[in-house]
Motif scaffolding. Sequence first.
Motif, PDB file in Angstrom:
ATOM      1  N   ALA A 114      -8.470  12.328 -49.906  1.00 20.22           N
ATOM      2  CA  ALA A 114      -7.709  11.130 -50.297  1.00 20.22           C
ATOM      3  C   ALA A 114      -8.608   9.895 -50.383  1.00 20.22           C
ATOM      4  O   ALA A 114      -8.477   9.081 -51.301  1.00 20.22           O
ATOM      5  N   GLN A 116     -11.495   9.544 -51.289  1.00 14.51           N
ATOM      6  CA  GLN A 116     -12.428   9.489 -52.432  1.00 14.51           C
ATOM      7  C   GLN A 116     -11.826   8.726 -53.618  1.00 14.51           C
ATOM      8  O   GLN A 116     -12.505   8.486 -54.624  1.00 14.51           O
ATOM      9  N   TRP A 117     -10.538   8.361 -53.498  1.00 14.97           N
ATOM     10  CA  TRP A 117      -9.885   7.653 -54.608  1.00 14.97           C
ATOM     11  C   TRP A 117     -10.616   6.342 -54.937  1.00 14.97           C
ATOM     12  O   TRP A 117     -10.626   5.898 -56.089  1.00 14.97           O
ATOM     13  N   PHE A 120     -12.906   6.469 -57.918  1.00 16.55           N
ATOM     14  CA  PHE A 120     -12.311   6.444 -59.264  1.00 16.55           C
ATOM     15  C   PHE A 120     -11.688   5.087 -59.588  1.00 16.55           C
ATOM     16  O   PHE A 120     -11.730   4.644 -60.738  1.00 16.55           O
ATOM     17  N   ALA A 121     -11.118   4.435 -58.562  1.00 11.85           N
ATOM     18  CA  ALA A 121     -10.571   3.092 -58.783  1.00 11.85           C
ATOM     19  C   ALA A 121     -11.701   2.146 -59.182  1.00 11.85           C
ATOM     20  O   ALA A 121     -11.537   1.302 -60.073  1.00 11.85           O
ATOM     21  N   ILE A 123     -14.528   3.019 -60.629  1.00  9.37           N
ATOM     22  CA  ILE A 123     -14.987   3.383 -61.986  1.00  9.37           C
ATOM     23  C   ILE A 123     -14.114   2.660 -63.016  1.00  9.37           C
ATOM     24  O   ILE A 123     -14.619   2.052 -63.969  1.00  9.37           O
ATOM     25  N   SER A 124     -12.797   2.703 -62.802  1.00 10.28           N
ATOM     26  CA  SER A 124     -11.887   2.033 -63.742  1.00 10.28           C
ATOM     27  C   SER A 124     -12.163   0.533 -63.774  1.00 10.28           C
ATOM     28  O   SER A 124     -12.201  -0.085 -64.845  1.00 10.28           O
ATOM     29  N   THR A 127     -15.268  -0.218 -65.730  1.00  4.01           N
ATOM     30  CA  THR A 127     -15.100  -0.149 -67.193  1.00  4.01           C
ATOM     31  C   THR A 127     -14.427  -1.419 -67.713  1.00  4.01           C
ATOM     32  O   THR A 127     -14.744  -1.900 -68.789  1.00  4.01           O
ATOM     33  N   LEU A 128     -13.491  -1.962 -66.907  1.00  2.00           N
ATOM     34  CA  LEU A 128     -12.837  -3.212 -67.313  1.00  2.00           C
ATOM     35  C   LEU A 128     -13.828  -4.379 -67.323  1.00  2.00           C
ATOM     36  O   LEU A 128     -13.638  -5.367 -68.020  1.00  2.00           O
ATOM     37  N   ALA A 137     -19.379   5.315 -63.714  1.00  2.11           N
ATOM     38  CA  ALA A 137     -19.296   6.457 -62.796  1.00  2.11           C
ATOM     39  C   ALA A 137     -20.387   6.372 -61.734  1.00  2.11           C
ATOM     40  O   ALA A 137     -20.160   6.677 -60.560  1.00  2.11           O
TER      41      ALA A 137
ATOM     42  N   THR B   4     -12.779   3.083 -73.040  1.00  2.00           N
ATOM     43  CA  THR B   4     -13.515   3.539 -71.846  1.00  2.00           C
ATOM     44  C   THR B   4     -12.629   3.484 -70.610  1.00  2.00           C
ATOM     45  O   THR B   4     -12.697   4.353 -69.745  1.00  2.00           O
ATOM     46  N   PHE B   5     -11.770   2.447 -70.548  1.00  2.00           N
ATOM     47  CA  PHE B   5     -10.873   2.329 -69.394  1.00  2.00           C
ATOM     48  C   PHE B   5      -9.914   3.524 -69.337  1.00  2.00           C
ATOM     49  O   PHE B   5      -9.691   4.108 -68.275  1.00  2.00           O
ATOM     50  N   SER B   8     -11.588   6.431 -68.108  1.00  2.00           N
ATOM     51  CA  SER B   8     -11.793   6.378 -66.649  1.00  2.00           C
ATOM     52  C   SER B   8     -10.521   6.816 -65.910  1.00  2.00           C
ATOM     53  O   SER B   8     -10.605   7.424 -64.846  1.00  2.00           O
ATOM     54  N   MET B  12     -10.129   9.800 -63.398  1.00  2.00           N
ATOM     55  CA  MET B  12      -9.489   9.657 -62.090  1.00  2.00           C
ATOM     56  C   MET B  12      -8.522  10.816 -61.829  1.00  2.00           C
ATOM     57  O   MET B  12      -8.544  11.453 -60.766  1.00  2.00           O
ATOM     58  N   MET B  16      -9.606  13.547 -59.035  1.00  2.00           N
ATOM     59  CA  MET B  16      -8.848  13.686 -57.781  1.00  2.00           C
ATOM     60  C   MET B  16      -8.212  15.074 -57.695  1.00  2.00           C
ATOM     61  O   MET B  16      -8.152  15.668 -56.609  1.00  2.00           O
ATOM     62  N   ILE B  19     -11.024  17.433 -56.667  1.00  5.99           N
ATOM     63  CA  ILE B  19     -11.402  17.282 -55.252  1.00  5.99           C
ATOM     64  C   ILE B  19     -10.331  17.900 -54.351  1.00  5.99           C
ATOM     65  O   ILE B  19     -10.632  18.657 -53.421  1.00  5.99           O
ATOM     66  N   PHE B  20      -9.058  17.606 -54.648  1.00  4.32           N
ATOM     67  CA  PHE B  20      -7.977  18.163 -53.823  1.00  4.32           C
ATOM     68  C   PHE B  20      -7.922  19.690 -53.943  1.00  4.32           C
ATOM     69  O   PHE B  20      -7.619  20.379 -52.974  1.00  4.32           O
TER      70      PHE B  20
END
Lengths: 378, 52
Positions: A114, A116-117, A120-121, A123-124, A127-128, A137, B4-5, B8, B12, B16, B19-20
């Motif tokens: 969990a 590790q989220w 990814f948040a 990364i997003s 990109t913004l 990444a 790109t967003f 991403s 995600m 995830m 990984i799970f």
Amino acid sequence: MSFLLVGLSNTTWQQVLMFGVGGMLIYLAISKKLEPALLLPMGFGAILVNLPFSGAITQSMQGIGEVTGILDWLFNMGISSAEAMPLLLFIGIGAMIDFGPLLANPKLILFGAAAQWGIFATISLATLMGFNLVDAASIGIIGAADGPTSILVSQVLGSRYIGPIAIAAYSYMALVPIIQPFAIKLVTTKKERAIRMTYNPRAISKRAKILFPIIVTIVSGYVAPASVSLVGMLMFGNLIRECTVLDSLSTTAQTVLVNLVTLLLGITIASTMKAESFITLQTLMIMGLGLMAFVFDTIAGVVFAKFLNLFSKTKINPMIGAAGISAFPMSARVIQKMGQQADPQNHLLMHAVGANVAGQIASVIAGGVILGLVPGLI
Amino acid sequence: MSETFFLSLKLMGQGMAGIFAVILIIYVVLLFLGKPKKKAKQDEVQQEERRS
């Protein structure tokens, strides 16, 4: 005699600023004891590579041609070529880890996933802010809270920002005792932080401890093949530890190997800290995004624990979720301390250690998953 | 919002999930490895009794 002044006359203000950056890293390493094994060589290396016409990096010399510098050679051999240094470091880290608390309380491993989220948040968010997916990444993986994974992933993906990423990853790992309490308090009440948890560990056999690293490597290899080098080296180190017939090698891996590779890794990473590529707005953005990655990780872990509490009769202290990052043992200690601040009789350490160890496994899996997915998306 | 967003966000979701997936398999392995020996032996005896 004018040749004696050539270096001085070719010094730029950016190089002088990098001397300051190097000096600051050395100061943090010595005075504040922030990851000294890495920040000290990085700081010194930052000075080495920013001296005008530095022989530590590859230079083209008049009448001689290209002369390879030691730091560039170390980078090519130790990092570019199969990511040898970060992977060797994982052997030592694996030898340091005791998976006992995790084997004794298996559900804690879910918190590792969990948390590790935050990767990814981030990364997003990156990109913004205008980064392409490869750089985003590479920046996001700072959220793995695992220096070698961050270096390896950013190198394999070919990011231009390996230097700032390494600094951010290691600096924020050292700053976990400051970052995590702030993030945890954002999403928990004092009543939640005071939740007590009983500790009833199962007895774990030696055979289980030996089989665990082997099985995890095989499972990870089949589900996320890109993670094999990361997970494999980590688990190989752990197998050396748990087999009990290589105690001398285990001790060497935990001490000499880790110290030596970290030292070389630090000064080698510094070869990427040349003024022209380091003093940029992107470096500042990466430092900010790295901080956000740790905050997102912490929040994700806490929220996941709260989610599990919706279905569980025995309540989990949500702070345990925050320990699901790889920064070991700082994160577990933070949770124990915060638990006792909320209730002096609250002992969460062993639960937090289990989640923290889970974070170490999950972070390398996350690195492998990113390496497996990103090339398919670009 | 840039392309790109959205990539991403896809990363995600897939990341995830990946990984799970690995962690859940390891969780099952952990449950199996931590199974008390005595209980395991008792289970085997009970199974043999049922068969006979």
